[in-house]
Design a protein around this motif. Structure first.
Motif, PDB file in Angstrom:
ATOM      1  N   ARG A 179      -9.555   9.278   4.881  1.00 26.07           N
ATOM      2  CA  ARG A 179     -10.735  10.160   4.979  1.00 26.07           C
ATOM      3  C   ARG A 179     -12.041   9.479   5.310  1.00 26.07           C
ATOM      4  O   ARG A 179     -12.706   9.928   5.737  1.00 26.07           O
ATOM      5  N   GLU A 180     -12.243   8.305   4.597  1.00 23.46           N
ATOM      6  CA  GLU A 180     -13.352   7.327   4.731  1.00 23.46           C
ATOM      7  C   GLU A 180     -13.515   7.036   6.399  1.00 23.46           C
ATOM      8  O   GLU A 180     -14.521   6.847   7.026  1.00 23.46           O
ATOM      9  N   ILE A 181     -12.211   6.547   6.761  1.00 24.00           N
ATOM     10  CA  ILE A 181     -12.143   6.031   8.302  1.00 24.00           C
ATOM     11  C   ILE A 181     -12.410   7.311   9.178  1.00 24.00           C
ATOM     12  O   ILE A 181     -13.271   6.903  10.080  1.00 24.00           O
ATOM     13  N   ARG A 182     -11.882   8.371   8.822  1.00 23.23           N
ATOM     14  CA  ARG A 182     -12.070   9.578   9.583  1.00 23.23           C
ATOM     15  C   ARG A 182     -13.657  10.170   9.497  1.00 23.23           C
ATOM     16  O   ARG A 182     -14.226  10.037  10.953  1.00 23.23           O
ATOM     17  N   VAL A 203      -6.401   7.625  13.230  1.00 21.17           N
ATOM     18  CA  VAL A 203      -6.081   7.631  12.271  1.00 21.17           C
ATOM     19  C   VAL A 203      -4.611   7.881  11.835  1.00 21.17           C
ATOM     20  O   VAL A 203      -3.985   7.211  10.984  1.00 21.17           O
ATOM     21  N   GLU A 204      -3.791   8.549  12.794  1.00 18.17           N
ATOM     22  CA  GLU A 204      -2.217   8.618  12.553  1.00 18.17           C
ATOM     23  C   GLU A 204      -1.743   7.241  12.668  1.00 18.17           C
ATOM     24  O   GLU A 204      -0.782   6.618  12.038  1.00 18.17           O
ATOM     25  N   VAL A 226     -17.349   9.124  17.757  1.00 15.80           N
ATOM     26  CA  VAL A 226     -15.679   8.940  18.654  1.00 15.80           C
ATOM     27  C   VAL A 226     -15.288  10.488  18.428  1.00 15.80           C
ATOM     28  O   VAL A 226     -15.562  11.304  17.726  1.00 15.80           O
ATOM     29  N   SER A 227     -14.944  10.809  19.634  1.00 19.78           N
ATOM     30  CA  SER A 227     -14.286  12.111  19.929  1.00 19.78           C
ATOM     31  C   SER A 227     -13.155  12.363  18.771  1.00 19.78           C
ATOM     32  O   SER A 227     -12.589  11.444  18.567  1.00 19.78           O
ATOM     33  N   LEU A 228     -13.189  13.785  18.482  1.00 20.76           N
ATOM     34  CA  LEU A 228     -12.112  14.126  17.515  1.00 20.76           C
ATOM     35  C   LEU A 228     -10.793  13.805  17.719  1.00 20.76           C
ATOM     36  O   LEU A 228     -10.028  13.327  16.837  1.00 20.76           O
ATOM     37  N   GLU A 229     -10.560  14.168  19.087  1.00 24.50           N
ATOM     38  CA  GLU A 229      -9.270  13.972  19.481  1.00 24.50           C
ATOM     39  C   GLU A 229      -8.853  12.435  19.318  1.00 24.50           C
ATOM     40  O   GLU A 229      -7.742  12.052  18.999  1.00 24.50           O
ATOM     41  N   VAL A 230      -9.612  11.475  19.652  1.00 19.83           N
ATOM     42  CA  VAL A 230      -9.294  10.142  19.306  1.00 19.83           C
ATOM     43  C   VAL A 230      -9.188   9.805  18.161  1.00 19.83           C
ATOM     44  O   VAL A 230      -8.315   9.109  17.548  1.00 19.83           O
ATOM     45  N   LEU A 243       0.718  -1.127  -0.150  1.00 17.87           N
ATOM     46  CA  LEU A 243      -0.195  -0.116   0.011  1.00 17.87           C
ATOM     47  C   LEU A 243       0.979   1.288   0.049  1.00 17.87           C
ATOM     48  O   LEU A 243       1.905   1.152   0.681  1.00 17.87           O
ATOM     49  N   ASN A 244       0.432   2.279  -0.840  1.00 16.08           N
ATOM     50  CA  ASN A 244       1.394   3.573  -0.921  1.00 16.08           C
ATOM     51  C   ASN A 244       0.465   4.518  -0.235  1.00 16.08           C
ATOM     52  O   ASN A 244      -0.520   4.388  -0.051  1.00 16.08           O
ATOM     53  N   ALA A 245       1.260   5.742   0.203  1.00 18.75           N
ATOM     54  CA  ALA A 245       0.657   6.716   0.932  1.00 18.75           C
ATOM     55  C   ALA A 245      -0.560   7.271   0.609  1.00 18.75           C
ATOM     56  O   ALA A 245      -1.454   7.633   1.082  1.00 18.75           O
ATOM     57  N   ALA A 246      -0.638   7.711  -0.929  1.00 14.12           N
ATOM     58  CA  ALA A 246      -1.781   7.998  -1.582  1.00 14.12           C
ATOM     59  C   ALA A 246      -2.917   7.223  -1.526  1.00 14.12           C
ATOM     60  O   ALA A 246      -3.998   7.546  -1.084  1.00 14.12           O
ATOM     61  N   ASP A 247      -2.844   5.892  -1.584  1.00  9.28           N
ATOM     62  CA  ASP A 247      -4.169   4.963  -1.518  1.00  9.28           C
ATOM     63  C   ASP A 247      -4.449   5.063   0.146  1.00  9.28           C
ATOM     64  O   ASP A 247      -5.655   5.143   0.200  1.00  9.28           O
ATOM     65  N   VAL A 248      -3.262   5.006   0.827  1.00  6.07           N
ATOM     66  CA  VAL A 248      -3.839   4.926   2.172  1.00  6.07           C
ATOM     67  C   VAL A 248      -4.504   6.380   2.605  1.00  6.07           C
ATOM     68  O   VAL A 248      -5.518   6.222   3.549  1.00  6.07           O
TER      69      VAL A 248
END
Ligand code: GDP
Length: 296
Positions: free
Chosen positions: A32-35, A52-53, A43-47, A22-27
């Motif tokens: 974005r979808e996961i967020r 995601v990171e 889920v709180s923004l902080e979490v 998997l490359n960075a662009a795919d991920v």
């Protein structure tokens, strides 16, 4: 029509079959979808940010094995990471102490504290054959004491006789004595709640803790109150150092996101979840199942 996160991730990666890693662009597209899905799941923004990171770090450069598509690979990484934040194993109530083992139930009024107290008593009696004594310390609300008595009767567990002139600390002392002399295995103390966290409540509960020396301090929080539940949990936990969390109304929390925030915010294990009003609507907390619900 609601589309599950797993399906959405699958689509993003549909065009990427046959790649070795998997490359960075795919991920990034997947992130974005996961967020979005996590925010929808409350889920709180902080979490969400921290989560995601972590997933990004694991996903970029991850080898895509032959047997799965890149989409499935990312879904698996997200799933594993959710489980790791939620706590990998189900942690149950610890009764490994001299009898009567004391459990202190704390939380806001309306969080489901009294109901959960009776549910836990029923579970310990039915599944572990424990002799349980219940006591309500809510001296400000006679109706709450009566509610616990009625629920105790319903589940076939004894409650400490109500004496309306005693202070919460006096009731805790009497409960301990009765627990010891009466040969009880477990004593569950249901404390007073308030509609919001205040200093008086915290001071009173801290004093009860120092007298009753509970083996477990279970913080009861309502999954439906979202971000508020997290702030409440933090305040209680900082003051009382809870040993675990019981999350109620998970039956109404379709996506399970509150559990993720709660665990990340307090670091304390969610030990049980309430999934309905009935006395047997109490389940062990399984991180993997909640992760599946969040992924949809
Ligand atoms: P307390 O003030 O914190 O002691 O709250 P109660 O135990 O009186 O509960 C408040 C209301 O929430 C009651 O009507 C309970 O039946 C309901 N309740 C408690 N736990 C759950 C749960 O897990 N699911 C659902 N749907 N309702 C719950």
């Amino acid at each position: 029509m609601f589309e599950s996160l797993s399906d959405r991730l699958g689509k993003i990666f549909d065009g990427l079959r046959g790649r070795g890693a998997l490359n960075a662009a795919d991920v990034d597209a997947a992130m974005r979808e996961i967020r979005r899905a996590l925010i929808e799941a409350d889920v709180s923004l902080e979490v969400v940010r921290a989560f995601v990171e972590q997933v990004r770090e694991r996903a970029v450069g991850a080898e895509v094995t032959r047997s799965v598509t890149p989409g499935q690979q990312v879904v698996k990484i997200v799933h594993d990471e959710l489980v790791s934040v939620l706590g990998s194993d189900a942690v149950t109530i610890d009764l490994n102490a001299a009898a009567p083992v004391t459990l202190l139930m704390v939380g806001l009024q309306g969080s489901g504290k009294t109901t959960t107290t009776a549910k836990i008593a029923k579970r310990l009696k039915d599944r572990q054959k424990k002799k349980v004594l219940l006591a309500s310390l809510d001296t400000r609300r006679p109706a709450a004491m009566e509610q616990l008595r009625v629920l105790g009767e319903q589940v076939g567990v004894d409650t400490l006789p109500i004496v309306t002139t005693e202070t919460p600390v006096e009731i805790a002392r009497r409960a301990e004595r009765e627990g010891r002399l009466g040969g009880y295995d477990v004593l569950i103390l249901d404390t007073a709640g308030r509609t919001h966290v205040d200093e008086e409540l915290m001071a009173e509960t801290a004093e009860i803790k120092s007298i009753a020396r509970p083996h477990e301090i279970l913080l009861v929080v309502d999954a439906l109150t979202g971000q508020d539940a997290i702030n409440v949990a933090r305040s209680f936990d900082q003051r009382l150092d809870a040993t675990g969390i019981v999350m109620t109304r998970v039956d109404g929390d379709g996506r399970g996101g509150a559990a993720l925030s709660m665990r990340a915010a307090t670091g304390k294990p969610i030990k049980l979840i309430g999934v309905g009003e009935k006395m047997d609507a109490l389940e062990d907390f399984h991180p993997s199942r909640i992760a599946d619900r969040i992924l949809g």
